[in-house]
Design a protein around this motif. Structure first.
Motif, mmCIF file in Angstrom:
data_model
loop_
_atom_site.group_PDB
_atom_site.id
_atom_site.type_symbol
_atom_site.label_atom_id
_atom_site.label_comp_id
_atom_site.label_asym_id
_atom_site.label_seq_id
_atom_site.Cartn_x
_atom_site.Cartn_y
_atom_site.Cartn_z
ATOM 1 N N ALA A 94 -114.493 3.976 -17.298
ATOM 2 C CA ALA A 94 -113.444 4.959 -17.046
ATOM 3 C C ALA A 94 -112.069 4.324 -17.247
ATOM 4 O O ALA A 94 -111.768 3.262 -16.708
ATOM 5 C CB ALA A 94 -113.574 5.506 -15.637
ATOM 6 N N ALA A 96 -109.029 5.048 -16.213
ATOM 7 C CA ALA A 96 -108.188 4.846 -15.026
ATOM 8 C C ALA A 96 -108.610 3.602 -14.249
ATOM 9 O O ALA A 96 -107.774 2.871 -13.716
ATOM 10 C CB ALA A 96 -108.254 6.070 -14.130
ATOM 11 N N THR A 97 -109.922 3.349 -14.197
ATOM 12 C CA THR A 97 -110.439 2.181 -13.479
ATOM 13 C C THR A 97 -109.964 0.897 -14.131
ATOM 14 O O THR A 97 -109.492 -0.024 -13.460
ATOM 15 C CB THR A 97 -111.985 2.198 -13.468
ATOM 16 O OG1 THR A 97 -112.422 3.409 -12.858
ATOM 17 C CG2 THR A 97 -112.538 1.017 -12.700
ATOM 18 N N ARG A 99 -107.408 0.573 -16.143
ATOM 19 C CA ARG A 99 -105.951 0.514 -16.096
ATOM 20 C C ARG A 99 -105.475 -0.177 -14.822
ATOM 21 O O ARG A 99 -104.526 -0.955 -14.831
ATOM 22 C CB ARG A 99 -105.406 1.942 -16.169
ATOM 23 C CG ARG A 99 -103.899 2.099 -16.185
ATOM 24 C CD ARG A 99 -103.277 1.750 -17.523
ATOM 25 N NE ARG A 99 -103.114 0.316 -17.734
ATOM 26 C CZ ARG A 99 -102.670 -0.220 -18.851
ATOM 27 N NH1 ARG A 99 -102.368 0.515 -19.884
ATOM 28 N NH2 ARG A 99 -102.545 -1.527 -18.966
ATOM 29 N N HIS A 119 -106.915 13.488 -21.967
ATOM 30 C CA HIS A 119 -107.483 12.632 -20.928
ATOM 31 C C HIS A 119 -106.945 11.208 -21.053
ATOM 32 O O HIS A 119 -106.589 10.572 -20.059
ATOM 33 C CB HIS A 119 -109.006 12.633 -21.019
ATOM 34 C CG HIS A 119 -109.674 11.769 -19.993
ATOM 35 N ND1 HIS A 119 -110.002 10.456 -20.238
ATOM 36 C CD2 HIS A 119 -110.056 12.025 -18.707
ATOM 37 C CE1 HIS A 119 -110.559 9.930 -19.152
ATOM 38 N NE2 HIS A 119 -110.609 10.862 -18.221
ATOM 39 N N ASN A 123 -104.449 9.222 -18.244
ATOM 40 C CA ASN A 123 -105.036 8.106 -17.498
ATOM 41 C C ASN A 123 -104.532 6.733 -17.915
ATOM 42 O O ASN A 123 -105.140 5.717 -17.589
ATOM 43 C CB ASN A 123 -106.556 8.173 -17.596
ATOM 44 C CG ASN A 123 -107.123 9.295 -16.746
ATOM 45 O OD1 ASN A 123 -107.277 9.166 -15.537
ATOM 46 N ND2 ASN A 123 -107.414 10.427 -17.374
#
Length: 209
Positions: A94, A96-97, A99, A119, A123
């Motif tokens: 993912a 966001a994870t 990042r 998306h 994110n």
């Protein structure tokens, strides 16, 4: 991020090369590639400590030429080596994870639709890779070509956000990709299979919007 980094974005794994991979990378760096992504995937790909040592060697070569070193997909390795960044696909960790784990790193994301693009932007992507623009032989699981029409539509939708085109890009069509909205071109086979890598990279660098 500086869009010039994406100008001639070389992607390579040991399986892509017709001669010694490190020699291929060295010649590409000498010729002026602006970014390098290590993509070690597929049948016969390096694994374990051999893979890590190969990645470290590539990273040191890139550092000598002050060229960003990006790791494809492998979050653990990218963090372990303190790589300049990572490129992930829709099926990878993912966004966001990662990042959160990699503050200050360059994060690129492959997108094949408007929804995926939105998306990626929401994110924390620093750039997006749109493609395949043309039919490609470098990825056995490649999606159908997105085409220049899709690239133009994405550029219109996201303004000045950094875009690199990928998939089937050659010296002959690189200008079309840039004129359609890409800040740069990502190339695998056209460099890896070239009989004169220096000239190929120079030709890719000569193409302008």
């Amino acid at each position: 991020m500086d869009c010039n980094i994406l100008s001639v974005y070389f992607i390579m794994g040991t399986m892509n090369c017709t001669k010694d991979p490190l020699k291929t990378l060295e010649e590409a760096l000498e010729a002026g590639i602006t970014c390098f992504q290590l993509r070690e995937k597929g049948e016969g790909a390096l694994t374990g400590i051999v893979y890590e040592e190969f990645a470290r060697t590539c990273q040191k070569m890139c550092q000598a030429y002050q060229v960003p070193f990006i790791v494809n997909d492998d979050v653990e390795l990218a963090l372990k080596l303190d790589a300049d960044g990572i490129h992930i696909g829709q099926e990878d960790l993912a966004l966001a994870t990662f990042r959160k784990k990699a503050k200050g790193k360059i994060v690129g994301v492959s997108v094949h639709s408007s929804k995926e693009m939105e998306h990626a932007l929401l994110n924390g992507a620093d750039y997006i890779g749109i493609g395949p623009i043309y039919k490609t032989q470098s990825k056995k699981d490649a999606k159908p070509p997105a085409g220049l029409h899709f690239l133009k539509a994405m550029r219109k939708q996201i303004g000045n956000f950094p875009i690199v085109g990928i998939g089937g890009i050659t010296e002959e069509n690189a200008n079309d990709v840039r004129f359609s909205g890409a800040d740069g071109v990502a190339v695998i086979s056209d460099i890896c299979h070239s009989k004169d890598i220096g000239q190929t990279v120079k030709n890719l660098l000569l193409t302008k919007k």
